[in-house]
Scaffold this active site. Structure first.
Site, short mmCIF file in Angstrom:
data_model
loop_
_atom_site.label_atom_id
_atom_site.label_comp_id
_atom_site.label_asym_id
_atom_site.label_seq_id
_atom_site.Cartn_x
_atom_site.Cartn_y
_atom_site.Cartn_z
N LYS A 147 0.85 -1.19 0.00
CA LYS A 147 0.00 0.00 0.00
C LYS A 147 0.89 1.24 0.00
CE LYS A 147 -3.93 2.04 2.54
NZ LYS A 147 -4.81 1.93 3.71
N SER B 91 -9.72 2.03 2.66
CA SER B 91 -8.82 2.74 1.77
C SER B 91 -7.78 1.85 1.08
CB SER B 91 -8.09 3.83 2.56
OG SER B 91 -7.27 3.25 3.56
N SER C 226 -9.95 -0.28 6.91
CA SER C 226 -9.36 -0.19 5.57
C SER C 226 -8.64 -1.42 5.05
CB SER C 226 -8.40 1.00 5.49
OG SER C 226 -9.15 2.17 5.32
#
Ligand code: GLN
Length: 483
Positions: free
Chosen positions: A73, A148, A172
Protein backbone atom coordinates in the site's frame (compact mmCIF):
# COMPACT_ATOMS: atom_id res chain seq x y z
CA UNK A 1 -1.27 -24.63 -14.00
CA UNK A 2 -1.92 -20.93 -13.74
CA UNK A 3 0.76 -19.49 -11.46
CA UNK A 4 -1.12 -16.29 -10.65
CA UNK A 5 -4.03 -18.29 -9.25
CA UNK A 6 -1.88 -20.00 -6.64
CA UNK A 7 -1.64 -18.92 -3.01
CA UNK A 8 1.77 -18.16 -1.54
CA UNK A 9 1.91 -21.44 0.38
CA UNK A 10 1.26 -23.24 -2.91
CA UNK A 11 3.92 -21.17 -4.67
CA UNK A 12 6.41 -22.01 -1.94
CA UNK A 13 5.70 -25.73 -2.21
CA UNK A 14 6.12 -25.68 -5.96
CA UNK A 15 9.36 -23.71 -5.68
CA UNK A 16 10.68 -26.20 -3.17
CA UNK A 17 9.81 -29.16 -5.39
CA UNK A 18 11.37 -27.34 -8.34
CA UNK A 19 8.11 -27.51 -10.29
CA UNK A 20 8.45 -23.79 -10.98
CA UNK A 21 11.22 -21.21 -10.75
CA UNK A 22 11.40 -17.68 -9.39
CA UNK A 23 11.62 -16.45 -12.99
CA UNK A 24 8.41 -18.32 -13.88
CA UNK A 25 6.65 -16.61 -10.98
CA UNK A 26 7.95 -13.15 -11.78
CA UNK A 27 7.17 -13.45 -15.47
CA UNK A 28 3.66 -14.75 -14.81
CA UNK A 29 2.88 -11.84 -12.52
CA UNK A 30 4.28 -9.30 -14.96
CA UNK A 31 2.15 -10.80 -17.76
CA UNK A 32 -0.87 -10.70 -15.51
CA UNK A 33 -0.28 -7.03 -14.62
CA UNK A 34 0.13 -6.19 -18.30
CA UNK A 35 -3.15 -7.94 -18.99
CA UNK A 36 -5.34 -6.73 -16.11
CA UNK A 37 -4.02 -3.44 -14.80
CA UNK A 38 -5.63 -1.39 -17.57
CA UNK A 39 -9.02 -2.53 -16.29
CA UNK A 40 -8.36 -2.65 -12.55
CA UNK A 41 -6.01 0.35 -12.01
CA UNK A 42 -4.64 -0.93 -8.72
CA UNK A 43 -1.08 0.39 -8.91
CA UNK A 44 0.31 3.86 -8.30
CA UNK A 45 3.83 2.64 -9.13
CA UNK A 46 4.69 -0.63 -10.85
CA UNK A 47 8.16 -2.06 -10.35
CA UNK A 48 8.10 -4.77 -12.98
CA UNK A 49 11.52 -4.04 -14.51
CA UNK A 50 13.11 -3.81 -11.06
CA UNK A 51 11.38 -7.06 -10.10
CA UNK A 52 12.82 -8.82 -13.15
CA UNK A 53 16.33 -7.67 -12.28
CA UNK A 54 15.89 -8.84 -8.70
CA UNK A 55 14.43 -12.17 -9.80
CA UNK A 56 17.41 -12.89 -12.05
CA UNK A 57 19.73 -12.61 -9.08
CA UNK A 58 17.73 -14.71 -6.62
CA UNK A 59 19.60 -17.81 -5.54
CA UNK A 60 17.02 -19.03 -3.04
CA UNK A 61 19.29 -18.31 -0.09
CA UNK A 62 17.97 -14.78 0.45
CA UNK A 63 15.35 -15.80 2.97
CA UNK A 64 12.34 -17.97 3.58
CA UNK A 65 10.31 -16.18 0.90
CA UNK A 66 13.05 -15.68 -1.68
CA UNK A 67 11.49 -14.64 -4.98
CA UNK A 68 7.89 -14.36 -3.77
CA UNK A 69 6.27 -11.16 -5.06
CA UNK A 70 4.29 -8.74 -2.91
CA UNK A 71 2.39 -5.46 -3.38
CA UNK A 72 2.60 -2.63 -0.84
CA UNK A 73 0.00 0.00 0.00
CA UNK A 74 1.35 3.39 -0.95
CA UNK A 75 1.41 4.80 2.57
CA UNK A 76 4.18 2.43 3.69
CA UNK A 77 7.64 3.94 3.20
CA UNK A 78 9.87 2.16 0.72
CA UNK A 79 13.46 3.34 0.42
CA UNK A 80 14.24 4.83 -2.97
CA UNK A 81 10.71 4.23 -4.25
CA UNK A 82 7.90 6.78 -4.28
CA UNK A 83 5.46 6.74 -1.36
CA UNK A 84 2.62 9.02 -2.38
CA UNK A 85 -0.31 8.20 -0.06
CA UNK A 86 -2.24 8.72 -3.32
CA UNK A 87 -2.00 12.46 -2.68
CA UNK A 88 -0.77 15.37 -4.74
CA UNK A 89 0.89 16.48 -1.50
CA UNK A 90 3.34 13.54 -1.71
CA UNK A 91 3.25 12.97 -5.47
CA UNK A 92 7.04 13.11 -5.70
CA UNK A 93 8.03 11.92 -2.24
CA UNK A 94 10.76 9.27 -2.26
CA UNK A 95 11.29 7.91 1.22
CA UNK A 96 14.93 7.92 2.33
CA UNK A 97 14.31 4.87 4.52
CA UNK A 98 12.28 1.67 4.72
CA UNK A 99 9.36 1.19 7.09
CA UNK A 100 10.15 -1.50 9.68
CA UNK A 101 7.72 -3.89 7.97
CA UNK A 102 9.58 -3.33 4.68
CA UNK A 103 12.87 -4.27 6.31
CA UNK A 104 11.25 -7.53 7.33
CA UNK A 105 9.72 -8.08 3.88
CA UNK A 106 13.09 -7.46 2.24
CA UNK A 107 14.95 -9.69 4.69
CA UNK A 108 12.59 -12.51 3.87
CA UNK A 109 13.73 -12.30 0.23
CA UNK A 110 10.43 -11.06 -1.21
CA UNK A 111 10.26 -8.96 -4.36
CA UNK A 112 8.12 -5.82 -4.30
CA UNK A 113 6.06 -5.65 -7.50
CA UNK A 114 4.65 -2.19 -6.89
CA UNK A 115 2.96 0.38 -4.69
CA UNK A 116 -0.79 0.13 -4.52
CA UNK A 117 -3.52 2.73 -4.82
CA UNK A 118 -5.56 3.94 -1.86
CA UNK A 119 -7.84 6.71 -0.70
CA UNK A 120 -5.77 9.84 -0.13
CA UNK A 121 -3.95 9.48 3.22
CA UNK A 122 -6.10 6.37 3.87
CA UNK A 123 -9.26 8.45 4.34
CA UNK A 124 -12.13 6.76 2.61
CA UNK A 125 -13.91 3.49 1.97
CA UNK A 126 -13.85 3.17 -1.83
CA UNK A 127 -10.43 4.26 -3.17
CA UNK A 128 -12.28 6.92 -5.16
CA UNK A 129 -10.50 9.61 -3.14
CA UNK A 130 -7.12 8.81 -4.66
CA UNK A 131 -5.55 11.81 -6.40
CA UNK A 132 -4.32 9.57 -9.21
CA UNK A 133 -7.00 7.11 -10.27
CA UNK A 134 -10.05 5.13 -9.26
CA UNK A 135 -9.31 1.46 -8.70
CA UNK A 136 -12.01 -0.98 -9.83
CA UNK A 137 -13.36 -4.11 -8.26
CA UNK A 138 -12.25 -7.21 -10.22
CA UNK A 139 -15.64 -8.89 -9.66
CA UNK A 140 -17.47 -6.05 -11.38
CA UNK A 141 -15.44 -3.23 -12.86
CA UNK A 142 -18.27 -0.74 -12.37
CA UNK A 143 -18.07 -1.12 -8.61
CA UNK A 144 -15.53 0.10 -6.07
CA UNK A 145 -12.96 -2.23 -4.48
CA UNK A 146 -13.62 -0.67 -1.08
CA UNK A 147 -11.05 1.34 0.77
CA UNK A 148 -8.82 2.74 1.77
CA UNK A 149 -6.60 -0.27 0.88
CA UNK A 150 -8.61 -0.79 -2.33
CA UNK A 151 -5.51 -1.12 -4.54
CA UNK A 152 -4.13 -3.87 -2.29
CA UNK A 153 -7.38 -5.86 -2.19
CA UNK A 154 -8.09 -5.47 -5.92
CA UNK A 155 -4.53 -6.44 -6.88
CA UNK A 156 -4.75 -9.64 -4.82
CA UNK A 157 -8.24 -10.48 -6.13
CA UNK A 158 -7.14 -9.86 -9.72
CA UNK A 159 -4.06 -12.08 -9.30
CA UNK A 160 -1.68 -9.20 -10.01
CA UNK A 161 0.17 -9.87 -6.72
CA UNK A 162 -0.10 -13.06 -4.64
CA UNK A 163 -0.45 -11.02 -1.45
CA UNK A 164 -0.17 -7.46 -0.22
CA UNK A 165 0.15 -5.18 2.77
CA UNK A 166 -2.60 -2.76 3.68
CA UNK A 167 -3.29 -0.50 6.63
CA UNK A 168 -6.39 -0.32 8.77
CA UNK A 169 -7.47 2.67 10.86
CA UNK A 170 -11.20 2.03 10.85
CA UNK A 171 -11.66 -0.88 8.48
CA UNK A 172 -9.36 -0.19 5.57
CA UNK A 173 -7.97 -3.72 5.37
CA UNK A 174 -11.15 -5.63 6.20
CA UNK A 175 -13.74 -3.72 4.20
CA UNK A 176 -11.86 -3.83 0.86
CA UNK A 177 -11.01 -7.49 1.52
CA UNK A 178 -14.71 -8.11 1.96
CA UNK A 179 -15.65 -6.22 -1.23
CA UNK A 180 -13.01 -8.05 -3.29
CA UNK A 181 -13.57 -11.58 -1.93
CA UNK A 182 -10.15 -11.94 -0.27
CA UNK A 183 -8.83 -12.28 3.28
CA UNK A 184 -7.82 -9.18 5.30
CA UNK A 185 -6.39 -9.21 8.81
CA UNK A 186 -6.12 -6.18 11.08
CA UNK A 187 -3.71 -7.10 13.88
CA UNK A 188 -3.97 -6.06 17.54
CA UNK A 189 -2.80 -2.48 18.06
CA UNK A 190 0.91 -2.69 18.86
CA UNK A 191 1.59 -6.10 17.29
CA UNK A 192 3.00 -4.73 14.02
CA UNK A 193 5.34 -1.75 13.94
CA UNK A 194 3.95 1.50 12.56
CA UNK A 195 7.41 2.94 11.99
CA UNK A 196 7.44 4.21 8.42
CA UNK A 197 3.67 4.04 7.97
CA UNK A 198 2.53 7.56 7.09
CA UNK A 199 0.31 8.36 10.06
CA UNK A 200 -3.41 9.02 9.65
CA UNK A 201 -4.72 8.44 13.20
CA UNK A 202 -1.82 7.13 15.27
CA UNK A 203 -3.85 5.51 18.06
CA UNK A 204 -5.86 3.46 15.54
CA UNK A 205 -3.53 2.68 12.59
CA UNK A 206 -2.18 -0.86 12.05
CA UNK A 207 -0.50 -2.52 9.07
CA UNK A 208 -1.74 -5.98 8.12
CA UNK A 209 -1.93 -8.68 5.43
CA UNK A 210 -4.37 -8.94 2.52
CA UNK A 211 -4.17 -12.44 1.06
CA UNK A 212 -5.98 -15.08 -0.97
CA UNK A 213 -6.49 -17.40 1.97
CA UNK A 214 -6.16 -17.71 5.73
CA UNK A 215 -2.94 -19.74 5.66
CA UNK A 216 -1.22 -16.97 3.70
CA UNK A 217 -2.53 -14.40 6.19
CA UNK A 218 -0.94 -16.36 9.06
CA UNK A 219 2.34 -16.62 7.16
CA UNK A 220 2.50 -12.92 6.32
CA UNK A 221 1.60 -12.00 9.89
CA UNK A 222 4.49 -14.17 11.07
CA UNK A 223 6.82 -12.04 8.97
CA UNK A 224 5.60 -8.58 9.96
CA UNK A 225 4.65 -9.03 13.64
CA UNK A 226 7.07 -8.29 16.44
CA UNK A 227 8.48 -5.68 18.77
CA UNK A 228 10.19 -2.63 17.29
CA UNK A 229 12.08 -0.08 19.34
CA UNK A 230 11.43 2.54 16.71
CA UNK A 231 7.69 2.49 17.48
CA UNK A 232 6.94 3.44 21.09
CA UNK A 233 3.47 1.86 20.86
CA UNK A 234 4.90 -1.47 19.74
CA UNK A 235 4.29 -4.20 22.33
CA UNK A 236 7.05 -6.46 23.51
CA UNK A 237 5.30 -9.81 23.73
CA UNK A 238 6.42 -13.32 23.03
CA UNK A 239 6.48 -14.15 19.36
CA UNK A 240 3.92 -16.67 18.14
CA UNK A 241 3.94 -18.90 15.08
CA UNK A 242 0.48 -18.18 13.69
CA UNK A 243 0.57 -21.09 11.25
CA UNK A 244 0.39 -23.41 14.28
CA UNK A 245 -3.13 -22.12 14.87
CA UNK A 246 -4.35 -23.49 11.56
CA UNK A 247 -6.11 -26.60 12.76
CA UNK A 248 -9.34 -27.59 11.14
CA UNK A 249 -11.38 -27.63 14.29
CA UNK A 250 -13.63 -25.20 16.14
CA UNK A 251 -15.20 -27.67 18.54
CA UNK A 252 -15.97 -26.02 21.84
CA UNK A 253 -15.11 -22.52 20.64
CA UNK A 254 -17.55 -19.93 21.93
CA UNK A 255 -18.67 -17.36 19.39
CA UNK A 256 -20.73 -14.32 20.35
CA UNK A 257 -22.96 -12.62 17.80
CA UNK A 258 -23.87 -9.02 18.71
CA UNK A 259 -27.43 -8.38 17.61
CA UNK A 260 -26.75 -4.69 16.97
CA UNK A 261 -24.71 -5.69 13.91
CA UNK A 262 -27.63 -7.44 12.29
CA UNK A 263 -30.25 -4.73 12.51
CA UNK A 264 -31.34 -1.85 10.37
CA UNK A 265 -29.03 -0.83 7.53
CA UNK A 266 -27.61 -4.31 6.97
CA UNK A 267 -28.47 -5.49 3.49
CA UNK A 268 -30.84 -8.52 3.65
CA UNK A 269 -28.67 -10.69 1.43
CA UNK A 270 -25.62 -9.90 3.56
CA UNK A 271 -27.61 -10.73 6.67
CA UNK A 272 -28.88 -14.01 5.21
CA UNK A 273 -25.38 -15.10 4.23
CA UNK A 274 -24.06 -14.30 7.70
CA UNK A 275 -26.86 -16.28 9.29
CA UNK A 276 -25.95 -19.19 7.05
CA UNK A 277 -22.34 -18.84 8.22
CA UNK A 278 -23.47 -18.98 11.84
CA UNK A 279 -25.21 -22.28 11.05
CA UNK A 280 -21.99 -23.53 9.46
CA UNK A 281 -20.09 -22.79 12.66
CA UNK A 282 -22.73 -24.56 14.72
CA UNK A 283 -22.53 -27.56 12.43
CA UNK A 284 -18.77 -27.61 12.87
CA UNK A 285 -19.18 -27.79 16.62
CA UNK A 286 -18.78 -24.20 17.81
CA UNK A 287 -21.14 -22.75 20.40
CA UNK A 288 -22.79 -19.67 18.99
CA UNK A 289 -24.82 -17.27 21.08
CA UNK A 290 -26.46 -13.93 20.50
CA UNK A 291 -25.64 -11.05 22.86
CA UNK A 292 -25.89 -7.29 23.05
CA UNK A 293 -23.01 -4.90 22.40
CA UNK A 294 -25.10 -1.78 22.69
CA UNK A 295 -22.23 0.69 22.81
CA UNK A 296 -21.70 -0.20 19.12
CA UNK A 297 -24.28 2.43 18.23
CA UNK A 298 -21.85 5.18 19.27
CA UNK A 299 -18.74 3.70 17.70
CA UNK A 300 -18.96 5.46 14.34
CA UNK A 301 -19.35 8.96 15.83
CA UNK A 302 -16.56 8.26 18.30
CA UNK A 303 -14.31 7.01 15.55
CA UNK A 304 -14.79 10.04 13.32
CA UNK A 305 -14.06 12.44 16.18
CA UNK A 306 -10.88 10.67 17.30
CA UNK A 307 -9.62 9.85 13.80
CA UNK A 308 -10.15 13.40 12.53
CA UNK A 309 -8.59 14.96 15.65
CA UNK A 310 -5.46 12.85 15.23
CA UNK A 311 -5.39 13.41 11.47
CA UNK A 312 -5.56 17.18 11.86
CA UNK A 313 -2.49 16.99 14.06
CA UNK A 314 -0.58 14.40 11.99
CA UNK A 315 -1.16 16.22 8.70
CA UNK A 316 0.07 19.55 10.09
CA UNK A 317 3.57 18.73 8.88
CA UNK A 318 2.52 18.84 5.21
CA UNK A 319 2.83 22.55 4.65
CA UNK A 320 5.18 23.02 1.71
CA UNK A 321 7.99 23.94 4.09
CA UNK A 322 8.66 20.92 6.25
CA UNK A 323 7.12 18.26 4.02
CA UNK A 324 5.28 17.85 0.77
CA UNK A 325 4.12 19.81 -2.24
CA UNK A 326 4.97 23.51 -2.38
CA UNK A 327 2.78 25.93 -4.29
CA UNK A 328 4.25 28.07 -7.03
CA UNK A 329 1.71 30.69 -6.27
CA UNK A 330 2.89 32.84 -3.33
CA UNK A 331 3.96 36.30 -2.32
CA UNK A 332 4.75 35.65 1.33
CA UNK A 333 5.17 32.86 3.85
CA UNK A 334 1.52 32.71 4.75
CA UNK A 335 0.65 32.20 1.07
CA UNK A 336 3.06 29.24 0.92
CA UNK A 337 1.35 27.52 3.82
CA UNK A 338 -2.17 28.28 2.71
CA UNK A 339 -1.77 27.61 -1.00
CA UNK A 340 0.40 24.50 -0.61
CA UNK A 341 -2.26 22.93 1.58
CA UNK A 342 -5.15 24.21 -0.53
CA UNK A 343 -3.65 22.80 -3.72
CA UNK A 344 -1.98 19.70 -2.24
CA UNK A 345 -4.88 18.11 -0.33
CA UNK A 346 -8.13 16.74 -1.75
CA UNK A 347 -11.61 17.54 -0.45
CA UNK A 348 -11.98 14.58 1.94
CA UNK A 349 -8.63 15.22 3.60
CA UNK A 350 -9.55 18.89 4.07
CA UNK A 351 -12.90 17.90 5.53
CA UNK A 352 -11.14 15.72 8.13
CA UNK A 353 -8.61 18.41 9.01
CA UNK A 354 -11.38 20.96 9.52
CA UNK A 355 -13.48 18.54 11.59
CA UNK A 356 -10.46 17.51 13.65
CA UNK A 357 -9.37 21.07 14.31
CA UNK A 358 -12.91 21.90 15.36
CA UNK A 359 -13.26 19.08 17.90
CA UNK A 360 -9.88 19.95 19.41
CA UNK A 361 -10.51 23.70 19.64
CA UNK A 362 -10.83 25.17 23.13
CA UNK A 363 -14.57 25.81 23.17
CA UNK A 364 -15.47 22.34 21.86
CA UNK A 365 -12.76 20.05 23.22
CA UNK A 366 -14.79 18.92 26.24
CA UNK A 367 -17.99 18.45 24.30
CA UNK A 368 -16.50 16.37 21.48
CA UNK A 369 -12.95 15.13 21.85
CA UNK A 370 -13.04 14.45 25.57
CA UNK A 371 -16.47 12.86 25.28
CA UNK A 372 -15.23 10.63 22.46
CA UNK A 373 -12.29 9.48 24.58
CA UNK A 374 -14.70 8.61 27.38
CA UNK A 375 -16.87 6.60 25.02
CA UNK A 376 -13.71 4.92 23.77
CA UNK A 377 -13.11 3.61 27.28
CA UNK A 378 -16.66 2.30 27.41
CA UNK A 379 -16.25 0.54 24.08
CA UNK A 380 -13.12 -1.19 25.39
CA UNK A 381 -14.93 -2.22 28.57
CA UNK A 382 -17.85 -3.71 26.67
CA UNK A 383 -15.51 -5.76 24.55
CA UNK A 384 -13.60 -6.88 27.66
CA UNK A 385 -16.86 -8.05 29.13
CA UNK A 386 -17.77 -9.91 25.95
CA UNK A 387 -14.43 -11.70 25.88
CA UNK A 388 -14.99 -13.00 29.38
CA UNK A 389 -17.70 -15.13 27.78
CA UNK A 390 -16.65 -15.62 24.18
CA UNK A 391 -13.52 -16.59 22.28
CA UNK A 392 -14.62 -14.65 19.24
CA UNK A 393 -17.22 -12.18 18.05
CA UNK A 394 -18.80 -12.68 14.63
CA UNK A 395 -20.31 -9.85 12.53
CA UNK A 396 -20.67 -8.82 8.90
CA UNK A 397 -17.58 -6.91 7.70
CA UNK A 398 -19.64 -4.31 5.89
CA UNK A 399 -23.41 -3.71 5.72
CA UNK A 400 -23.38 -4.08 1.91
CA UNK A 401 -21.43 -5.60 -0.94
CA UNK A 402 -19.30 -3.35 -3.20
CA UNK A 403 -21.29 -0.35 -4.40
CA UNK A 404 -21.17 1.31 -7.80
CA UNK A 405 -18.48 3.85 -8.56
CA UNK A 406 -19.74 7.39 -8.06
CA UNK A 407 -22.76 6.52 -5.92
CA UNK A 408 -21.28 7.60 -2.57
CA UNK A 409 -18.28 9.77 -3.32
CA UNK A 410 -20.26 12.99 -2.96
CA UNK A 411 -22.01 11.92 0.21
CA UNK A 412 -19.52 11.65 3.07
CA UNK A 413 -22.06 10.28 5.56
CA UNK A 414 -23.04 7.43 3.24
CA UNK A 415 -19.36 6.69 2.72
CA UNK A 416 -18.69 6.69 6.48
CA UNK A 417 -21.45 4.10 6.98
CA UNK A 418 -19.44 1.54 4.98
CA UNK A 419 -17.28 1.11 8.09
CA UNK A 420 -19.97 0.87 10.72
CA UNK A 421 -19.09 -2.76 11.50
CA UNK A 422 -15.31 -2.33 11.58
CA UNK A 423 -14.46 0.91 13.44
CA UNK A 424 -15.18 -0.29 16.99
CA UNK A 425 -12.40 -2.87 16.60
CA UNK A 426 -9.84 -0.11 16.07
CA UNK A 427 -11.28 1.96 18.90
CA UNK A 428 -10.71 -1.00 21.22
CA UNK A 429 -7.33 -1.93 19.68
CA UNK A 430 -8.46 -5.50 18.93
CA UNK A 431 -7.52 -7.91 16.14
CA UNK A 432 -10.09 -8.88 13.47
CA UNK A 433 -10.18 -10.71 10.17
CA UNK A 434 -12.50 -10.51 7.20
CA UNK A 435 -12.96 -13.64 5.14
CA UNK A 436 -15.34 -14.29 2.26
CA UNK A 437 -18.44 -16.22 3.32
CA UNK A 438 -20.30 -16.36 0.00
CA UNK A 439 -21.72 -14.17 -2.75
CA UNK A 440 -25.02 -12.37 -3.26
CA UNK A 441 -27.49 -12.93 -6.10
CA UNK A 442 -25.34 -10.70 -8.32
CA UNK A 443 -22.23 -12.82 -7.70
CA UNK A 444 -20.59 -10.16 -5.50
CA UNK A 445 -18.57 -11.34 -2.49
CA UNK A 446 -19.81 -10.96 1.09
CA UNK A 447 -17.39 -10.71 4.00
CA UNK A 448 -17.60 -12.12 7.52
CA UNK A 449 -15.69 -10.45 10.33
CA UNK A 450 -14.25 -12.38 13.28
CA UNK A 451 -13.05 -10.23 16.17
CA UNK A 452 -10.71 -11.56 18.85
CA UNK A 453 -9.38 -10.44 22.19
CA UNK A 454 -6.04 -8.62 22.27
CA UNK A 455 -3.16 -10.67 20.83
CA UNK A 456 -5.45 -13.62 20.14
CA UNK A 457 -4.85 -13.57 16.40
CA UNK A 458 -4.30 -17.32 16.68
CA UNK A 459 -7.92 -17.93 17.70
CA UNK A 460 -9.23 -15.79 14.88
CA UNK A 461 -7.04 -17.58 12.38
CA UNK A 462 -8.07 -20.99 13.64
CA UNK A 463 -11.78 -20.24 13.30
CA UNK A 464 -11.29 -18.55 9.93
CA UNK A 465 -9.24 -21.45 8.61
CA UNK A 466 -11.79 -24.07 9.63
CA UNK A 467 -14.58 -22.05 8.00
CA UNK A 468 -12.63 -21.55 4.81
CA UNK A 469 -11.94 -25.27 4.51
CA UNK A 470 -15.63 -25.95 5.04
CA UNK A 471 -17.13 -23.58 2.46
CA UNK A 472 -14.24 -23.61 -0.09
CA UNK A 473 -15.01 -20.13 -1.38
CA UNK A 474 -12.07 -19.96 -3.79
CA UNK A 475 -13.00 -23.25 -5.45
CA UNK A 476 -16.54 -22.07 -6.05
CA UNK A 477 -16.30 -18.39 -6.96
CA UNK A 478 -13.92 -16.28 -9.00
CA UNK A 479 -13.80 -12.62 -10.03
CA UNK A 480 -15.15 -12.20 -13.56
CA UNK A 481 -13.91 -8.71 -14.49
CA UNK A 482 -17.47 -7.90 -15.53
CA UNK A 483 -17.80 -4.65 -17.49
N1 GLN B 1 -13.15 4.41 5.98
C1 GLN B 1 -12.57 4.82 7.23
C2 GLN B 1 -12.14 6.26 7.13
O1 GLN B 1 -12.30 6.82 6.10
C3 GLN B 1 -11.41 3.92 7.57
C4 GLN B 1 -10.14 4.30 6.94
C5 GLN B 1 -9.00 3.45 7.31
O2 GLN B 1 -9.14 2.42 7.96
N2 GLN B 1 -7.83 3.89 6.92
O3 GLN B 1 -11.67 6.83 8.08
Amino acid sequence: MNITELTVHELKDKLKNKEISVMDITNSYIDRINDKEKDVQAFVTTLTQEALEQAKNISGEEGEYAGIPIGIKDNICTKGIKTTCSSKMLENFVAPYDASVMEKINQSGMITLGKLNMDEFAMGASTEYSYFKKTRNPWNLNTVPGGSSGGSAAAVAAGMVPWALGSDTGGSIRQPASFCGVVGLKPTYGLVSRYGLVAFASSLDQIGPITKDVEDAAMLLNIIAGHDEKDTTSENIEKKDYTKALIQDVKGMKIGVPREYFGEGINPEVKAKLEESIQTYKKMGAEVEEFSLDIAEYALATYYIIACAEASSNLGRFDGIRYGYRTKNFKNLKDIYRNSRTEGFGAEVKRRIILGTYVLSSGYYDAYYKKAQQVRTLVKKEFDKAFEKYDLILTPTSPTVAFEIGTRSNNPLEMYLADICTVSVNIAGLPAISIPCGVNSDNMPIGMQLIGNKFEEDKILRAAYAFEKEIKFRDNYKPEFRK
